[in-house]
Write an enzyme that holds these catalytic residues in place. Structure first.
Site, mmCIF file in Angstrom:
data_model
loop_
_atom_site.group_PDB
_atom_site.id
_atom_site.type_symbol
_atom_site.label_atom_id
_atom_site.label_comp_id
_atom_site.label_asym_id
_atom_site.label_seq_id
_atom_site.Cartn_x
_atom_site.Cartn_y
_atom_site.Cartn_z
ATOM 1 N N SER A 13 -4.824 6.190 33.035
ATOM 2 C CA SER A 13 -4.611 7.381 32.162
ATOM 3 C C SER A 13 -5.570 9.098 33.204
ATOM 4 O O SER A 13 -5.177 9.845 32.927
ATOM 5 C CB SER A 13 -5.414 7.653 31.428
ATOM 6 O OG SER A 13 -6.918 7.247 31.273
ATOM 7 N N ASN A 14 -6.487 8.173 33.882
ATOM 8 C CA ASN A 14 -6.820 9.379 34.741
ATOM 9 C C ASN A 14 -6.049 9.795 35.666
ATOM 10 O O ASN A 14 -6.034 10.959 36.055
ATOM 11 C CB ASN A 14 -8.249 8.810 35.630
ATOM 12 C CG ASN A 14 -9.452 8.959 34.749
ATOM 13 O OD1 ASN A 14 -9.923 10.556 34.102
ATOM 14 N ND2 ASN A 14 -10.308 7.886 33.824
ATOM 15 N N ASN A 108 -14.693 8.600 43.014
ATOM 16 C CA ASN A 108 -14.748 7.735 42.479
ATOM 17 C C ASN A 108 -14.455 8.798 40.713
ATOM 18 O O ASN A 108 -15.869 9.618 40.697
ATOM 19 C CB ASN A 108 -15.066 6.675 42.293
ATOM 20 C CG ASN A 108 -15.060 5.273 40.958
ATOM 21 O OD1 ASN A 108 -14.483 4.961 40.911
ATOM 22 N ND2 ASN A 108 -16.754 4.894 41.080
ATOM 23 N N HIS A 110 -16.171 7.709 36.614
ATOM 24 C CA HIS A 110 -17.822 6.697 36.276
ATOM 25 C C HIS A 110 -17.645 7.181 34.475
ATOM 26 O O HIS A 110 -18.088 8.635 34.138
ATOM 27 C CB HIS A 110 -19.032 6.421 37.220
ATOM 28 C CG HIS A 110 -19.577 5.174 36.290
ATOM 29 N ND1 HIS A 110 -19.259 3.814 36.851
ATOM 30 C CD2 HIS A 110 -20.426 5.401 35.501
ATOM 31 C CE1 HIS A 110 -20.066 3.041 36.161
ATOM 32 N NE2 HIS A 110 -21.037 3.859 35.283
ATOM 33 N N GLU A 180 -12.891 12.385 31.086
ATOM 34 C CA GLU A 180 -12.733 12.181 32.333
ATOM 35 C C GLU A 180 -11.946 12.904 32.569
ATOM 36 O O GLU A 180 -11.557 13.688 34.337
ATOM 37 C CB GLU A 180 -12.349 10.760 32.819
ATOM 38 C CG GLU A 180 -13.898 10.186 32.267
ATOM 39 C CD GLU A 180 -13.682 7.945 32.278
ATOM 40 O OE1 GLU A 180 -12.179 8.461 32.972
ATOM 41 O OE2 GLU A 180 -14.220 7.886 31.056
HETATM 42 C C1 GRF Z 1 -12.237 5.227 32.985
HETATM 43 O O1 GRF Z 1 -12.458 4.866 31.920
HETATM 44 C C2 GRF Z 1 -12.444 5.914 34.629
HETATM 45 O O2 GRF Z 1 -14.052 6.174 34.311
HETATM 46 C C3 GRF Z 1 -13.396 3.661 35.315
HETATM 47 O O3 GRF Z 1 -12.336 2.912 35.180
HETATM 48 C C4 GRF Z 1 -11.482 3.722 33.365
HETATM 49 C C5 GRF Z 1 -10.382 4.019 34.038
HETATM 50 O O4 GRF Z 1 -8.771 4.698 33.153
HETATM 51 N N1 GRF Z 1 -13.779 3.705 35.958
HETATM 52 P P1 GRF Z 1 -7.277 4.249 33.627
HETATM 53 O O5 GRF Z 1 -7.135 3.688 34.181
HETATM 54 O O6 GRF Z 1 -7.727 5.820 34.551
HETATM 55 O O7 GRF Z 1 -6.817 5.152 31.985
#
Ligand code: GRF
Length: 199
Positions: A13-14, A108, A110, A180
């Site tokens: 999702s990010n 990164n 977090h 995020e």
């Molecule tokens: C997120 O919560 C990020 O903070 C952590 O892993 C998760 C990844 O989620 N490092 P996605 O795959 O981007 O949905």
């Protein structure tokens, strides 16, 4: 131009949020050149394929040793002219040679307010459970530079969320994930626009 490789092991999702920001011209000086995953079934690879972004599945298991794995990864990054790496839910530690080759050009995200609630074992649900167990009034998300230690490099951007009395790890995770998706594209925009440079 920021030529980005996004590394992830899961949902993606990010990555989707970063891709949206680029496609909507909110980060004109960046493009995604490659998506890398250690997990062949990862959603992040599927999103890459749907958006015609080169997607690479590489797992340490396919190589004789760590050096061969690092060689292959570095060659792929060079071949795709990658000059910046964004880790987005990547569950493996990067090889020190990859970190050295992209020093100060790896970020990164977090799901907590580093330097607290970070380090080995602090991922996914564990983070939110720890925040709730500690009785924190706030949690949040952090974008930071990556170095050889887990969740350790300089902090680039953070945003807070309120931890409500009724929050569970799931509801807190959802609140944090929403921010995020705001701060990760914004942090990358700052690099792309030259507002942020680490040397
Ligand atoms: C997120 O919560 C990020 O903070 C952590 O892993 C998760 C990844 O989620 N490092 P996605 O795959 O981007 O949905």
């Amino acid at each position: 131009m920021l030529n980005i490789a996004v590394f992830g092991s899961g949902r993606g999702s990010n990555f989707q949020a970063i891709l949206d920001a680029i496609q909507q011209k909110r980060i004109p000086a960046a493009r995604i050149r490659l998506v890398v995953s250690n997990n062949s079934g990862a959603g992040i690879l599927e999103i890459a394929r749907m958006n015609a972004v080169p997607a690479l599945h590489v797992s340490q298991k396919h190589f004789a040793g760590e050096q061969e794995f690092a060689d292959t990864l570095l060659k792929q990054l060079r071949d795709h002219e990658v000059n910046f790496i964004a880790l987005a839910g990547y569950m493996k530690q990067l090889h020190p040679r990859v970190i050295a080759a992209y020093r100060n050009r790896i970020v990164n995200i977090h799901p907590a307010l580093l330097p607290r609630f970070g380090g080995q074992g602090m991922y996914g649900r564990h983070v939110h459970e720890a925040v709730i167990a500690a009785g924190e009034k706030f949690s949040g998300a952090t974008v930071h530079l990556v170095d050889e230690e887990y969740d350790h490099g300089p902090i680039i951007l953070q945003k807070r969320v309120i931890v409500s009395p009724g929050d569970t790890p799931e509801t807190l995770a959802a609140k944090v994930l929403k921010i995020e998706h705001e701060i990760y594209p914004e942090a990358i925009r700052r690099f792309a626009d030259g507002d942020l440079t680490f040397i």
